[in-house]
Design an enzyme around this catalytic site. Structure first.
Site, mmCIF file in Angstrom:
data_model
loop_
_atom_site.group_PDB
_atom_site.id
_atom_site.type_symbol
_atom_site.label_atom_id
_atom_site.label_comp_id
_atom_site.label_asym_id
_atom_site.label_seq_id
_atom_site.Cartn_x
_atom_site.Cartn_y
_atom_site.Cartn_z
ATOM 1 N N HIS A 274 0.848 -1.255 -0.074
ATOM 2 C CA HIS A 274 0.330 0.107 -0.077
ATOM 3 C C HIS A 274 0.691 1.113 -0.067
ATOM 4 C CE1 HIS A 274 -3.158 2.881 1.075
ATOM 5 N NE2 HIS A 274 -4.017 1.812 0.731
ATOM 6 N N ASP A 328 -7.506 -5.127 0.603
ATOM 7 C CA ASP A 328 -8.126 -6.055 -0.453
ATOM 8 C C ASP A 328 -8.032 -7.646 0.100
ATOM 9 O OD1 ASP A 328 -9.260 -4.273 -1.979
ATOM 10 O OD2 ASP A 328 -7.394 -3.726 -2.533
#
Length: 397
Positions: A274, A328
């Site tokens: 991320h 996710d």
């Protein structure tokens, strides 16, 4: 065409301007809505840690906090819930429009078109009127889930199910989607998932929302533009790709081998890494616990074992680089156990993120200046026009 220097910083000689691809590290606004500490793995909405909100609040309570800046009093929450409840239904004209959409179309395209169409029904742009702002917030929060559920049934050749006024927000969506009243635990977990996805600072779709909002257009266009941005595979939809990856791995004993092959071939490992976090995404931590709670109640998912094995293998191989599971990685497993079709994962993301988009819309209106960034010109210098017969083709379209 992909820019081979997409990650390189460029300084323009004449102007001295510095170009950073993707605007990485370039502050584009000031905001009091969301804070991220990527080193410690902390995410907060209006100063409240997201894990506290997921444990103690409802999604509508969190929505109120994001948009209005404070947790609601009991009466304010009851009033807000009632207003949302009373505006869940959509015009039959919107439903008829959705029936004209191709059944093979992606639900995100259907959602973007449907959200934009609301501007035709509520087109008065009184963005200096607090009542207009409140009404627009209520309508969008209320109607987006109805639209997502309606298209799911319409593309199956069925008529949409009308909302039920006796069901809470998340339970009502699952009811409209599944055509049956959901288990209370499923509704509770889905509500927590919405909280976790409600806001995440100035990501691509939120930036899109703020840029659109800065033109002082209506909030329905703001949300539609954000939905279109979220639909891109580099933003929404990664949890779909995680499930595809886990199914490709197949069994836990193949996880390490798959990861090594992906690293050797420089193939992206979905659900890891991320731009903000250098530790495990705090939302992934909560979603993993929600997945385990779902499995304990509704039965185990073998893909969870694969996910655990892949995370364990990645901890030694990718962890030292600050690459850990993101939001996710486990969310798709939760949605699958809830019975949500895979291509609805991103529309569900949108249902949640509407809260954040509207919070940023309202904040943008408070100190607005239209976004107009600069650019670094890399084209040809001034050239002379030549008649058509004197031109020589050098490139093909």
């Amino acid at each position: 065409m992909v820019n081979q220097n997409a990650g390189a910083e460029i300084r323009h000689e004449r102007t001295g301007l510095v170009f950073r691809p993707g605007l990485e590290g370039v502050p584009a606004t000031q905001s009091s809505i969301c804070d991220i500490d990527g080193q410690k793995g902390c995410l907060s909405y209006r100063g409240y840690p997201v894990d506290d909100l997921a444990a103690h609040c409802s999604f509508l309570e969190t929505t109120y906090l994001l948009i209005w800046g404070q947790l609601p009093t009991p009466q304010q929450l009851r009033d807000f819930e009632h207003e949302v409840q009373m505006h869940r239904r959509v015009s039959f004209r919107v439903r008829d429009m959705m029936k004209c959409f191709p059944s093979y179309g992606h639900p995100m395209d259907a959602l973007q078109s449907s959200a934009a169409s609301l501007g035709l029904f509520y087109s008065r742009r009184a963005i200096d009127d607090p009542q207009y702002i409140y009404d627009a917030v209520v309508r969008l929060i209320a109607k987006i889930p109805t639209m997502v559920a309606a298209f799911q049934l319409i593309r199956k050749g069925q008529d949409p199910i009308q909302p039920r006024d006796d069901l809470a927000y998340s339970a009502n969506f699952l009811y409209m989607l599944m055509e049956r009243e959901p288990d209370p635990l499923a509704s509770k977990i889905f509500d927590q998932c919405l909280i976790l996805h409600a806001e995440h600072s100035l990501n691509a779709s939120t930036f899109s929302a703020r840029v659109t909002a800065s033109t002082l257009t209506d909030p329905y266009a703001v949300v539609a533009s954000a939905v279109g941005t979220l639909a891109g595979p580099l933003h929404g939809g990664a949890n779909e790709d995680v499930l595809v990856m886990l199914e490709e791995i197949g069994t836990p004993d193949r996880a390490a081998e798959y990861l090594d092959e992906a690293r050797t071939s420089k193939r992206k490992v979905m659900g890891f890494g991320h731009r903000e976090y250098r530790v495990k995404d705090p939302r992934a931590v909560i979603l993993q616990s929600l997945a385990e709670e779902m499995f304990e109640r509704f039965g185990h998912d073998e893909m969870y074992d694969v996910a655990r094995a892949l995370e364990a293998a990645a901890e030694t191989r990718l962890g030292p680089k600050g690459i850990y599971p993101n939001v996710d990685f486990y969310s798709g497993l939760v949605y699958r156990k809830l019975g949500i079709p895979r291509d609805l994962f991103t529309p569900v993301f949108a249902i949640a993120r509407v809260a954040g988009w509207l919070a940023h819309w309202r904040e943008q209106l408070g100190a607005n200046r239209i976004f107009r960034p600069s650019q670094i010109y890399t084209g040809s210098q001034l050239r002379r026009w030549t008649p058509p017969d004197d031109r020589v083709s050098t490139t093909s379209p």
